[in-house]
Design a protein around this motif. Structure first.
Motif, short mmCIF file in Angstrom:
data_model
loop_
_atom_site.label_atom_id
_atom_site.label_comp_id
_atom_site.label_asym_id
_atom_site.label_seq_id
_atom_site.Cartn_x
_atom_site.Cartn_y
_atom_site.Cartn_z
N VAL A 33 8.44 -19.07 1.22
CA VAL A 33 7.44 -18.57 0.55
C VAL A 33 7.51 -18.21 -0.84
O VAL A 33 8.35 -17.10 -0.99
CB VAL A 33 6.71 -17.30 1.42
N PRO A 34 7.23 -18.68 -1.86
CA PRO A 34 7.40 -17.86 -3.07
C PRO A 34 6.62 -16.87 -3.12
O PRO A 34 5.34 -16.58 -2.82
CB PRO A 34 6.57 -18.95 -4.07
N LEU A 35 7.22 -15.80 -3.46
CA LEU A 35 6.61 -14.29 -3.72
C LEU A 35 6.73 -13.55 -5.03
O LEU A 35 7.55 -13.74 -5.82
CB LEU A 35 7.62 -13.55 -2.89
N THR A 36 5.40 -12.96 -5.32
CA THR A 36 5.49 -11.87 -6.52
C THR A 36 5.12 -10.49 -5.82
O THR A 36 4.50 -10.63 -4.57
CB THR A 36 4.51 -12.38 -7.61
N VAL A 37 5.10 -9.44 -6.40
CA VAL A 37 4.87 -8.18 -5.80
C VAL A 37 3.67 -7.38 -6.54
O VAL A 37 3.81 -7.49 -7.81
CB VAL A 37 6.06 -7.30 -5.27
N ASP A 38 2.99 -6.56 -5.92
CA ASP A 38 2.11 -5.63 -6.56
C ASP A 38 1.85 -4.46 -5.85
O ASP A 38 2.50 -4.47 -4.63
CB ASP A 38 0.90 -6.25 -6.78
N PHE A 39 1.36 -3.64 -6.56
CA PHE A 39 1.18 -2.16 -5.64
C PHE A 39 -0.05 -1.42 -5.97
O PHE A 39 -0.80 -1.73 -7.05
CB PHE A 39 2.34 -1.18 -6.14
N ILE A 40 -0.41 -0.82 -4.89
CA ILE A 40 -1.68 0.16 -4.83
C ILE A 40 -1.63 1.23 -3.99
O ILE A 40 -0.68 1.28 -3.02
CB ILE A 40 -3.05 -0.87 -4.16
N ARG A 41 -2.32 2.19 -4.45
CA ARG A 41 -2.08 3.57 -3.68
C ARG A 41 -3.21 4.02 -3.10
O ARG A 41 -4.43 3.81 -3.69
CB ARG A 41 -1.46 4.65 -4.50
N VAL A 42 -3.34 4.26 -1.82
CA VAL A 42 -4.58 4.58 -1.07
C VAL A 42 -4.25 5.76 -0.33
O VAL A 42 -3.27 6.14 0.30
CB VAL A 42 -4.93 3.46 -0.02
N ILE A 101 -6.12 3.88 -5.89
CA ILE A 101 -5.53 4.03 -7.16
C ILE A 101 -4.89 2.71 -7.71
O ILE A 101 -4.09 2.43 -6.99
CB ILE A 101 -4.69 5.20 -7.39
N GLY A 102 -5.48 2.43 -8.59
CA GLY A 102 -4.93 0.90 -9.19
C GLY A 102 -5.76 -0.32 -8.61
O GLY A 102 -5.55 -1.30 -8.80
N GLY A 103 -7.04 0.12 -8.23
CA GLY A 103 -8.05 -0.90 -7.95
C GLY A 103 -8.52 -1.52 -8.96
O GLY A 103 -9.22 -2.63 -8.83
N ASP A 104 -8.63 -1.10 -10.23
CA ASP A 104 -9.03 -1.71 -11.43
C ASP A 104 -8.36 -2.91 -11.74
O ASP A 104 -8.56 -3.58 -12.65
CB ASP A 104 -9.27 -0.47 -12.49
N GLU A 105 -7.23 -3.02 -11.36
CA GLU A 105 -5.96 -3.85 -11.62
C GLU A 105 -6.07 -5.12 -10.62
O GLU A 105 -5.79 -6.05 -10.70
CB GLU A 105 -4.54 -3.62 -11.67
N LEU A 106 -6.97 -4.99 -9.54
CA LEU A 106 -7.18 -5.91 -8.41
C LEU A 106 -7.61 -7.57 -8.83
O LEU A 106 -7.57 -8.37 -8.12
CB LEU A 106 -7.91 -5.53 -7.32
N VAL A 134 0.92 -1.26 0.03
CA VAL A 134 0.11 -0.12 0.13
C VAL A 134 1.00 1.27 0.02
O VAL A 134 1.69 1.52 0.91
CB VAL A 134 -1.17 0.07 1.18
N LEU A 135 0.89 2.05 -1.08
CA LEU A 135 1.72 3.17 -1.26
C LEU A 135 0.80 4.32 -0.88
O LEU A 135 -0.16 4.43 -0.67
CB LEU A 135 2.16 3.40 -2.71
N LYS A 136 1.68 5.48 -0.49
CA LYS A 136 3.32 5.58 -0.35
C LYS A 136 3.85 4.96 0.66
O LYS A 136 5.04 4.67 0.74
CB LYS A 136 3.53 7.04 -0.98
N GLY A 137 3.08 5.23 1.88
CA GLY A 137 3.81 5.00 3.19
C GLY A 137 4.39 3.81 3.58
O GLY A 137 5.07 3.63 4.25
#
Length: 215
Positions: free
Chosen positions: A90-99, A114-119, A64-67
């Motif tokens: 733990v196999p890891l991949t990453v993603d980002f969203i801004r609130v 911001i970015g919720g349409d990609e969830l 959860v960006l930016k903090g």
């Protein structure tokens, strides 16, 4: 119930002159409340708990960006280290969203995601949401509601900080670093109108600092 390190309301904290504080912030801070080294130690333990509970699953770590970016990076570094030395990994991949839910030092009822349409890409996945601070809990509840519309298989939330406040909705994350007093905190990527993200320690912002960087 998640375990955590409690910072009491009457915690005296630490004098600023005991630490390396950027000179441009020296007059804007009341005290250091959580030194950087303590943040790192607690983050390492959270990483161990997450690997213990979620090991064996492919996890999508959602920052959860930016903090949350500092905590996110350090937490994932510890998880990667544990993956190399532990029986569980733990196999890891990453993603980002801004609130965004703040104006100056006040939390608003208007939560912008911001970015919720990609969830939708998280459908059927095991998701670990990584947040910097939970205050009223309404922002996270909004995000969880949005995320659950896309039917992930599992969702866990880790937050470095949870604030003790009468404004709380009662929401508590699955993993908590510190429970902190109802004061405005900055540093370690927590900001006030985008300032103080470059501060290593978590500090209490004073009234002079609030006025100086007010928009």
């Amino acid at each position: 119930m998640a375990s955590y390190l409690q910072i009491d309301d009457d915690e005296k904290g630490y004098d600023l002159d005991l630490f390396c504080i950027p000179k441009h912030y020296e007059k804007d801070l009341e005290k250091v409340i959580i030194p950087h080294g303590l943040i790192m130690d607690r983050t390492e333990r959270l990483a161990r708990d997450i690997v213990r509970d979620m090991g064996g699953h492919h996890i999508v770590a959602l920052c959860v960006l930016k903090g949350g970016y500092n905590f996110f990076a350090d937490l994932l570094d510890y998880i990667k280290t544990l993956n190399q030395i532990s029986d569980k990994s733990v196999p890891l991949t990453v993603d980002f969203i801004r609130v965004k839910s703040y104006c100056n030092d006040k939390s608003t009822n208007n939560v912008k995601v911001i970015g919720g349409d990609e969830l939708s890409s998280l459908s059927g996945k095991h998701v670990l949401i990584v947040e910097d601070i939970v205050e009223t809990g309404r922002t996270m509840q909004t995000l969880l509601s949005l995320l659950n519309e896309n039917r992930p298989k599992m969702v866990k939330v880790v937050s470095l900080l949870v604030k003790r406040t009468p404004r709380s909705s009662g929401y508590r994350p699955d993993y908590i670093g510190f429970e902190v007093p109802d004061a405005f905190l900055v540093g370690y990527a927590l900001d006030y109108n985008e300032y103080f993200r470059d501060l290593s320690h978590i500090c209490i912002l004073n009234d002079e600092g609030k006025e100086k960087y007010k928009v």
